[in-house]
Each structure stands twice: as structure tokens, then as C-alpha cells.
Design an enzyme around this catalytic site. Structure first.
Site, PDB file in Angstrom:
ATOM      1  N   HIS A 135     -18.060  49.091  48.928  1.00 24.37           N
ATOM      2  CA  HIS A 135     -15.910  48.136  47.886  1.00 24.37           C
ATOM      3  C   HIS A 135     -17.272  47.074  46.832  1.00 24.37           C
ATOM      4  CE1 HIS A 135     -14.950  48.776  52.101  1.00 24.37           C
ATOM      5  NE2 HIS A 135     -13.963  49.697  51.270  1.00 24.37           N
ATOM      6  N   LYS A 140      -5.944  51.883  61.508  1.00 26.27           N
ATOM      7  CA  LYS A 140      -6.623  51.974  62.386  1.00 26.27           C
ATOM      8  C   LYS A 140      -7.277  50.831  62.911  1.00 26.27           C
ATOM      9  CE  LYS A 140      -9.124  52.955  57.508  1.00 26.27           C
ATOM     10  NZ  LYS A 140     -10.008  52.162  56.502  1.00 26.27           N
ATOM     11  N   ARG A 180     -15.841  58.613  47.184  1.00 30.46           N
ATOM     12  CA  ARG A 180     -17.274  59.138  47.534  1.00 30.46           C
ATOM     13  C   ARG A 180     -16.996  60.882  47.886  1.00 30.46           C
ATOM     14  NH1 ARG A 180     -16.763  55.300  52.578  1.00 30.46           N
ATOM     15  NH2 ARG A 180     -14.463  55.794  51.993  1.00 30.46           N
ATOM     16  N   SER A 220     -17.008  51.163  56.368  1.00 31.15           N
ATOM     17  CA  SER A 220     -16.841  50.307  56.914  1.00 31.15           C
ATOM     18  C   SER A 220     -17.127  50.327  58.544  1.00 31.15           C
ATOM     19  CB  SER A 220     -16.110  49.392  56.547  1.00 31.15           C
ATOM     20  OG  SER A 220     -15.401  48.776  55.097  1.00 31.15           O
TER      21      SER A 220
END
Ligand code: ADP
Length: 159
Positions: free
Chosen positions: A17, A41, A90, A128
């Protein structure tokens, strides 16, 4: 003056990040890291903790601010007068979801542009969720997260 918002869960902020934040801060006059309060999440850190960790990581970047937000990202972008949304991509894993979100955001706010930065080769694998899993299994997070995040993870997970 062009202001960009870099929105995300940042649970917690990683060096992947931060690479995006640094690159965006060299292009835009102001970058606001927007920490979304309640993503769908499983979260490890509260929004206040995620904001604090992100703030500690960007102290040396003078044109970067960190703030928590709730609700629709483009509405928050309008509120802070950001003209651009920044996201990181990504290889393979992010494109479809980002494309879907970009089209939805464009429908909601045609005046706000999206700018995607290709993830640094060094951090392509870094997420993460993966790093929380790795840490829980006793893995070494060197070079993946800032020092403050590493400490916060230890505090959170170790008895
Ligand atoms: P979200 O829940 O909104 O996907 P994340 O905190 O997971 O929030 O990610 C925020 C943004 O940062 C997303 O655009 C994501 O693709 C990007 N990102 C996540 N990890 C990396 C990384 N290692 N390198 C570059 N960009 C990344």
C-alpha cells in the site's frame, strides 16, 4: 490543485500500500488515504487503529493525509474535493474486481477519474489477509509492513 483519494480497508497498511501512496504523492498535490470503516471483510483492527497505523506510516510524506470514512467512496471523494481515485493492481488477482468497482463508480460519479498503479514487483504477492495469516502461523513479516504495524500485530495476536 489535484487531490487524489486512495481508498481501502488497510487492515493493516502494508509496504505494498505504502509503495502506491508514495508514487501517488509524487504525482498529485494532495493524497488522502481513505480508510473505509466497515468493509465486508473480517477485520482485525478497528477503523481508529487502521487510521493510526496508516498515519504513522506516512508521517514523512507532507502532502499525504489519512482519514477514516463510511458510506459510498465517490461521495466521500466529492466531500473532500478529490478528482481522482487511486487504486493498486496486483497481477491477476485484482483486475476484475477493480474493473467492476470502477464502472460502478463511473456510473455514480462520471466526473471522478480512476487511476490504477501497477503493484511493485516486490509486493505483488503481498495482501493484508495473507500477511495476517502468515503472522498467525509465526512467519516473519520483515520487509512487508512498517515497524508500527509489526508491533501492533504482535500486540493483537500474541498472548
Ligand atoms: P480493499 O478492501 O478496498 O480492496 P485493501 O486495503 O485490500 O482494500 O487495498 C486497497 C488498495 O490497495 C486496492 O486497490 C488493492 O488492490 C491495493 N493493494 C493491496 N495490496 C497491494 C500491494 N501489495 N501492492 C499494490 N497495491 C495493493
Amino acid at each position: 490543485m489535484t487531490t487524489a483519494i486512495y481508498p481501502g480497508s488497510f487492515d493493516p497498511i502494508t509496504n505494498g500500500h505504502l509503495d502506491i501512496v508514495k508514487r501517488a504523492s509524487s504525482i498529485f498535490e494532495k493524497v488522502v488515504v481513505g480508510v473505509y470503516d466497515l468493509p465486508m471483510k473480517n477485520l482485525m483492527f478497528s477503523v481508529d487503529e487502521r487510521v493510526d497505523l496508516a498515519r504513522m506510516a506516512v508521517t514523512d510524506l507532507k502532502n499525504v493525509e489519512v482519514t477514516g470514512y463510511s458510506g459510498i467512496t465517490v461521495e466521500f471523494a466529492r466531500k473532500i474535493k478529490a478528482q481522482v481515485i487511486v487504486r493498486g493492481l496486483r497481477a491477476t488477482s485484482d483486475f476484475e474486481r477493480e474493473f467492476e468497482m470502477a464502472l460502478m463508480n463511473k456510473k455514480l460519479a462520471p466526473d471522478i477519474e480512476l487511476m490504477c498503479f501497477m503493484a511493485n514487483l516486490r509486493y505483488q504477492f503481498l495482501s493484508s489477509s495473507l500477511l495476517k495469516e502468515l503472522f498467525q502461523l509465526g512467519g516473519n513479516l520483515d520487509d512487508m509492513v512498517p515497524e508500527a504495524v509489526s508491533k501492533a500485530l504482535k500486540k493483537k495476536l500474541l498472548p
